[in-house]
Design an enzyme around this catalytic site. Structure first.
Site, PDB file in Angstrom:
ATOM      1  N   HIS A   1      39.520  46.764  43.144  1.00  0.00           N
ATOM      2  CA  HIS A   1      39.370  45.699  41.967  1.00  0.00           C
ATOM      3  C   HIS A   1      38.804  44.661  42.803  1.00  0.00           C
ATOM      4  O   HIS A   1      39.393  44.028  43.327  1.00  0.00           O
ATOM      5  CB  HIS A   1      40.595  45.653  41.048  1.00  0.00           C
ATOM      6  CG  HIS A   1      40.192  44.836  39.880  1.00  0.00           C
ATOM      7  ND1 HIS A   1      41.027  45.274  38.699  1.00  0.00           N
ATOM      8  CD2 HIS A   1      39.309  43.762  39.894  1.00  0.00           C
ATOM      9  CE1 HIS A   1      40.716  44.173  37.636  1.00  0.00           C
ATOM     10  NE2 HIS A   1      39.830  43.581  38.293  1.00  0.00           N
ATOM     11  N   LEU A   2      37.546  44.255  42.619  1.00  0.00           N
ATOM     12  CA  LEU A   2      36.793  43.200  42.996  1.00  0.00           C
ATOM     13  C   LEU A   2      37.623  41.899  42.827  1.00  0.00           C
ATOM     14  O   LEU A   2      38.022  41.547  41.966  1.00  0.00           O
ATOM     15  CB  LEU A   2      35.381  42.986  42.289  1.00  0.00           C
ATOM     16  CG  LEU A   2      34.297  43.689  42.556  1.00  0.00           C
ATOM     17  CD1 LEU A   2      33.138  43.469  41.705  1.00  0.00           C
ATOM     18  CD2 LEU A   2      33.629  43.689  43.931  1.00  0.00           C
ATOM     19  N   HIS A   3      37.492  41.062  43.890  1.00  0.00           N
ATOM     20  CA  HIS A   3      38.027  39.673  43.794  1.00  0.00           C
ATOM     21  C   HIS A   3      37.470  38.825  44.709  1.00  0.00           C
ATOM     22  O   HIS A   3      37.303  38.906  46.032  1.00  0.00           O
ATOM     23  CB  HIS A   3      39.631  39.704  43.829  1.00  0.00           C
ATOM     24  CG  HIS A   3      40.059  40.283  45.053  1.00  0.00           C
ATOM     25  ND1 HIS A   3      39.869  41.530  45.300  1.00  0.00           N
ATOM     26  CD2 HIS A   3      40.527  39.899  46.331  1.00  0.00           C
ATOM     27  CE1 HIS A   3      40.524  41.968  46.425  1.00  0.00           C
ATOM     28  NE2 HIS A   3      40.872  41.002  47.123  1.00  0.00           N
ATOM     29  N   TRP A   4      37.103  37.423  44.277  1.00  0.00           N
ATOM     30  CA  TRP A   4      36.503  36.691  45.260  1.00  0.00           C
ATOM     31  C   TRP A   4      37.747  35.716  45.563  1.00  0.00           C
ATOM     32  O   TRP A   4      38.596  35.112  44.790  1.00  0.00           O
ATOM     33  CB  TRP A   4      35.482  35.337  44.599  1.00  0.00           C
ATOM     34  CG  TRP A   4      34.149  35.983  44.075  1.00  0.00           C
ATOM     35  CD1 TRP A   4      33.692  36.484  43.034  1.00  0.00           C
ATOM     36  CD2 TRP A   4      33.101  35.844  45.026  1.00  0.00           C
ATOM     37  NE1 TRP A   4      32.233  36.718  42.904  1.00  0.00           N
ATOM     38  CE2 TRP A   4      32.174  36.389  44.270  1.00  0.00           C
ATOM     39  CE3 TRP A   4      32.837  35.383  46.290  1.00  0.00           C
ATOM     40  CZ2 TRP A   4      30.657  36.469  44.821  1.00  0.00           C
ATOM     41  CZ3 TRP A   4      31.885  35.572  46.829  1.00  0.00           C
ATOM     42  CH2 TRP A   4      30.601  36.166  46.071  1.00  0.00           C
TER      43      TRP A   4
ATOM     44  N   ILE B   1      43.306  44.676  48.029  1.00  0.00           N
ATOM     45  CA  ILE B   1      43.238  45.398  46.938  1.00  0.00           C
ATOM     46  C   ILE B   1      41.916  45.749  46.574  1.00  0.00           C
ATOM     47  O   ILE B   1      40.987  45.252  46.031  1.00  0.00           O
ATOM     48  CB  ILE B   1      43.722  44.454  45.691  1.00  0.00           C
ATOM     49  CG1 ILE B   1      45.183  43.865  45.896  1.00  0.00           C
ATOM     50  CG2 ILE B   1      43.988  45.234  44.409  1.00  0.00           C
ATOM     51  CD1 ILE B   1      45.970  43.225  44.712  1.00  0.00           C
TER      52      ILE B   1
END
Lengths: 168, 165
Positions: free
Chosen positions: B120-123, B117
């Site tokens: 949209h940033l995500h760790w 995705i």
């Protein structure tokens, strides 16, 4: 599975003898005049950024707390904030200097997760694709020298505010 | 190169239809009563943590800013600090709840780096155990789920409650 990033010079590190002591403690403790030799590109109050001598790709840097800890929870809040700010700064500088099409930012906590130098936290933002051919011919030292020169030069050119870079 | 983590059930996600809009925007915008269904385990001021519906391992969570940005530089300082505090909290909770022998923490910026995705940033926070790399899913093409997602939600949600009431 996609094609791997071929980084055969890493065998020199994997198979070779490891230096005694902790290099991530030694680098910031050394005088700043050694920064170029040690591949340190930036020092912050509680953290620093250095090139990986055995990179996955050109521009592979590591963002490291000065404290010798292996657990995020062991860092004091101001050291944690400083480390995170240094991380974001490093991502911006590598982005500006290399214009990669993507970046991997991560750390491996514990040997079971693949950590090489286990007691420290390491973020390696890797850039892919663009400078692969530059890498394929070079020995690790030559690649590292080129990357140091490039980062220092680009940072000067960009005059990134608040970012100290090695300029010799 | 070590043996890969084979996670063929991820093909369901890769090949399947994607929900319209951005789920990372929808989850925190939904009422908290939907958190269990959405696998949201914790909400912070500018970020949240949810389970990955297609995990690489049991206890695989994602730590996500509420702002729809793809670049770490696009977050104001307050939101960045909140995100990183939430990351550290999530790592501590997973450590306490799962007692893994290691953890991979990372994010992929841009499609070239493998982001699923991408806008949209995500760790990702993935607990690891020595020997967790079973080949059963590969030879049998059979997904092996040692823990139901809802059970994982309950444990991790409770872990956050204990760590950050």
């Amino acid at each position: 599975m996609e094609r791997p990033i071929w980084a055969p010079w890493r065998m020199e590190y994997i198979a070779g003898e490891k230096p005694p002591g902790c290099i991530f403690c030694q680098f910031p403790a050394a005088p700043e005049s050694d920064d170029r030799a040690n591949l340190v590109v930036h020092r912050a109050a509680h953290s620093f950024t250095c090139l990986n001598r055995y990179p996955y790709n050109s521009g592979h840097v590591m963002v490291i707390p000065r404290a010798h800890v292996s657990d995020l929870a062991a860092l004091a809040q101001d050291a944690w904030v400083d480390l995170q700010d240094e991380l974001r700064r490093a991502v911006a500088v590598v982005q500006a200097a290399y214009r990669p099409e993507g970046m991997n930012v991560g750390m491996n906590l514990g040997k079971a997760a693949g950590a090489g130098i286990e007691p420290h936290l390491v973020y390696p933002p890797d850039e892919r694709s663009r400078f692969l051919e530059e890498l394929m011919g070079g020995a690790a030292g030559a690649v590292a020298d080129a990357v140091t020169a490039r980062l220092a030069g680009e940072a000067r050119a960009a005059q990134a505010p608040g970012i100290y870079f090695l300029a010799q």
